[in-house]
Design an enzyme around this catalytic site. Sequence first.
Site, PDB file in Angstrom:
ATOM      1  CG  ASP A 175      34.524  75.455  19.175  1.00 31.46           C
ATOM      2  OD1 ASP A 175      35.472  75.305  19.562  1.00 31.46           O
ATOM      3  OD2 ASP A 175      33.198  76.231  19.213  1.00 31.46           O
ATOM      4  CE1 TYR A 181       4.372  79.024   5.006  1.00 29.80           C
ATOM      5  CE2 TYR A 181       6.555  78.340   4.216  1.00 29.80           C
ATOM      6  CZ  TYR A 181       6.204  79.529   5.132  1.00 29.80           C
ATOM      7  OH  TYR A 181       6.517  80.232   5.930  1.00 29.80           O
ATOM      8  CD  GLU A 198      32.121  73.125  16.247  1.00 26.43           C
ATOM      9  OE1 GLU A 198      30.609  73.691  17.589  1.00 26.43           O
ATOM     10  OE2 GLU A 198      33.269  72.744  17.431  1.00 26.43           O
TER      11      GLU A 198
END
Length: 364
Positions: free
Chosen positions: A249, A99, A197
């Site tokens: 996972d 920005y 995780e």
Amino acid sequence: MSTNHNDELAQERLIDLAVEFYDQFAGGDIPHMDIPTRTKSNIVFDEESKVWVYGDRTSTRSANSVRGARKLLKATYAIEFLVNQLEEDRSSTLRELYYLSESWDNEEAQFNDQDESNQLIEDLEIVSKVTREDFHMRPEESGATLMGPLELREQTRRGEREIHCQEDVGEGGYQIPNNPDTIEFLDHDIEFVLCVETGGMRDRLIENGFDEKHGCLVVHLKGQPARATRRITKRLHDELDLPVVVFTDGDPWSYRIYGSVAYGSIKSAHLSEYLATPEAEFVGIQPQDIVDYDLPTDPLSDSDVNALQSELEDPRFMTDYWEEQIELQLDIDKKAEQQALASRGLDFVTDTYLPERLGEMGVL
């Protein structure tokens, strides 16, 4: 905060780069900047550091085209901004840089989107050989946390503070700062570091007292780990000589989370020696666990299958262990989440699964 030495070095390297552009131009050469090609085919295993780094292939940002000239113009404006920021001992986020460019007096120097400004900061890291943290650039907060028997001292703008990462924090844990090199480790009773995780599994371990029972420092990765998370993990291993294990996972995307912790990522291969912990080991969920424990599963999607097949050709996974596990997963055509272990009870993961796996690995 960064040390004065790091600040001065970053300023010096940035100014040297701007001078190099000027000298090329003044000498009649087309200004250019050479960057390693950031692709999987251009990462190689460094035998000394045991991590994956960029190879010899390079791409050139050159002013011999309008597009290339714009890139170098944006680089010079960004360099000026970063040098001024360091002189004023201020900092900004990657989003703010995007920005801020809207206020630059040359529209051609303004960024089209944040991906463009992010890539430029990475380019400047590579060619200057200092990190964006040394530029006082930071991402948005990742929210990753530590919980365990670690006492540390943190430097902040308001001075130093000492924190125990069990006794002085709430259930959420100690939030890892953007620049973990501002942390000093004071004392600990840690036996090993467990990088987790998902938030659900992290909360299960803490509620069940796994950190207290086993002298475990739980690092919540929050999915694909931020650089700060990987950096503090490496420091815990290297400086405190602690084993590091990764618990995710059981799917191809989670295996890549482990890969980024242990060996680095393609995007940040220029920082692998600074971020990666090659001694980190993978706990699970393994495809073999899906079979052995008959875990609840989902079928592999086409993208999952493609990702697994890609990992068979990924240098980070070219081991007998990973080839066996990935081939098994392709054969059973299933994936499972960490929290699928709850199908055997809320205490199964802390009373049975992790103690058995960590025992097999020689961690417990």
